[in-house]
Scaffold this motif. Sequence first.
Motif, PDB file in Angstrom:
ATOM      1  N   LEU A  30       0.828  -1.204   0.000  1.00  0.00           N
ATOM      2  CA  LEU A  30       0.000   0.000   0.000  1.00  0.00           C
ATOM      3  C   LEU A  30       0.868   1.261   0.000  1.00  0.00           C
ATOM      4  N   TYR A  31       1.880   1.290   0.871  1.00  0.00           N
ATOM      5  CA  TYR A  31       2.726   2.484   0.943  1.00  0.00           C
ATOM      6  C   TYR A  31       3.682   2.585  -0.242  1.00  0.00           C
ATOM      7  N   ALA A  35       3.789   5.787  -2.693  1.00  0.00           N
ATOM      8  CA  ALA A  35       5.073   6.401  -3.046  1.00  0.00           C
ATOM      9  C   ALA A  35       5.245   6.547  -4.548  1.00  0.00           C
ATOM     10  N   ARG A  36       4.612   5.689  -5.315  1.00  0.00           N
ATOM     11  CA  ARG A  36       4.753   5.752  -6.770  1.00  0.00           C
ATOM     12  C   ARG A  36       4.161   7.021  -7.376  1.00  0.00           C
ATOM     13  N   ILE A  37       3.303   7.717  -6.631  1.00  0.00           N
ATOM     14  CA  ILE A  37       2.786   8.992  -7.159  1.00  0.00           C
ATOM     15  C   ILE A  37       3.706  10.158  -6.787  1.00  0.00           C
ATOM     16  N   ARG A  38       4.805   9.857  -6.100  1.00  0.00           N
ATOM     17  CA  ARG A  38       5.881  10.801  -5.771  1.00  0.00           C
ATOM     18  C   ARG A  38       5.434  11.998  -4.926  1.00  0.00           C
ATOM     19  N   PRO A  39       4.740  11.736  -3.806  1.00  0.00           N
ATOM     20  CA  PRO A  39       4.411  12.863  -2.929  1.00  0.00           C
ATOM     21  C   PRO A  39       5.660  13.301  -2.162  1.00  0.00           C
ATOM     22  N   PHE A  41       5.494  13.992   1.102  1.00  0.00           N
ATOM     23  CA  PHE A  41       5.351  13.280   2.368  1.00  0.00           C
ATOM     24  C   PHE A  41       4.066  12.471   2.379  1.00  0.00           C
ATOM     25  N   ILE A  42       4.042  11.475   3.261  1.00  0.00           N
ATOM     26  CA  ILE A  42       2.875  10.614   3.458  1.00  0.00           C
ATOM     27  C   ILE A  42       2.621  10.528   4.960  1.00  0.00           C
ATOM     28  N   TYR A  43       1.384  10.758   5.361  1.00  0.00           N
ATOM     29  CA  TYR A  43       1.001  10.579   6.764  1.00  0.00           C
ATOM     30  C   TYR A  43       0.341   9.218   6.957  1.00  0.00           C
ATOM     31  N   ILE A  44       0.664   8.584   8.059  1.00  0.00           N
ATOM     32  CA  ILE A  44       0.021   7.339   8.461  1.00  0.00           C
ATOM     33  C   ILE A  44      -1.083   7.708   9.444  1.00  0.00           C
ATOM     34  N   ALA A  95       5.271   0.115   6.434  1.00  0.00           N
ATOM     35  CA  ALA A  95       4.959   1.327   5.666  1.00  0.00           C
ATOM     36  C   ALA A  95       6.248   1.999   5.192  1.00  0.00           C
ATOM     37  N   GLU A  96       7.223   2.076   6.082  1.00  0.00           N
ATOM     38  CA  GLU A  96       8.504   2.700   5.733  1.00  0.00           C
ATOM     39  C   GLU A  96       9.201   1.918   4.625  1.00  0.00           C
ATOM     40  N   ALA A  97       9.231   0.597   4.730  1.00  0.00           N
ATOM     41  CA  ALA A  97       9.889  -0.220   3.715  1.00  0.00           C
ATOM     42  C   ALA A  97       9.212  -0.052   2.360  1.00  0.00           C
ATOM     43  N   GLY A  98       7.897  -0.011   2.364  1.00  0.00           N
ATOM     44  CA  GLY A  98       7.176   0.171   1.105  1.00  0.00           C
ATOM     45  C   GLY A  98       7.444   1.520   0.477  1.00  0.00           C
ATOM     46  N   ALA A  99       7.300   2.583   1.258  1.00  0.00           N
ATOM     47  CA  ALA A  99       7.482   3.942   0.720  1.00  0.00           C
ATOM     48  C   ALA A  99       8.924   4.199   0.325  1.00  0.00           C
TER      49      ALA A  99
END
Length: 144
Positions: A30-31, A35-39, A41-44, A95-99
């Motif tokens: 999921l993360y 990340a593939r949309i290149r934001p 930052f991402i909030y959990i 989440a960190e590993a995915g992003a």
Amino acid sequence: MSQSVAANGHVRVGRLCPSAPETLAYVRELYATYARIRPKFIYIDDDVSMCACFCARCRAEFARRFPAARCGDVPSGPDWIEFCNDRTDAVYGAAEAGAHGVDPSIELGVMFCSSGDNGLDAARWARTLRAHGKGGTVRWRPGG
């Protein structure tokens, strides 16, 4: 997917068991997708901030790790808080590993609905959330 179970034994519809390997794989993917949309930052979401699940898997894992814990029918106390902190850290790690597997420059953050000395291990979670990133800031904001 393994659903989370409340202390009273009811299945929490829409919440996943944080100990289930398929949950961690789902969070990682999921993360990575986010990340593939290149934001920047991402909030959990703050719903992750205390992964308390009382399913048979979590209760058995708790009993294995803390055999001396006296918890009666429902685990509680400092050992249970540590166990839940570990589960939360595992979800944040997924989440960190995915992003960061997609883009290490993305900053991660948590919407946090708790504050003060409540036993939640925010300092460890911050280290986990920046583990493979470029050493950027971990963002915190109120949730709720």
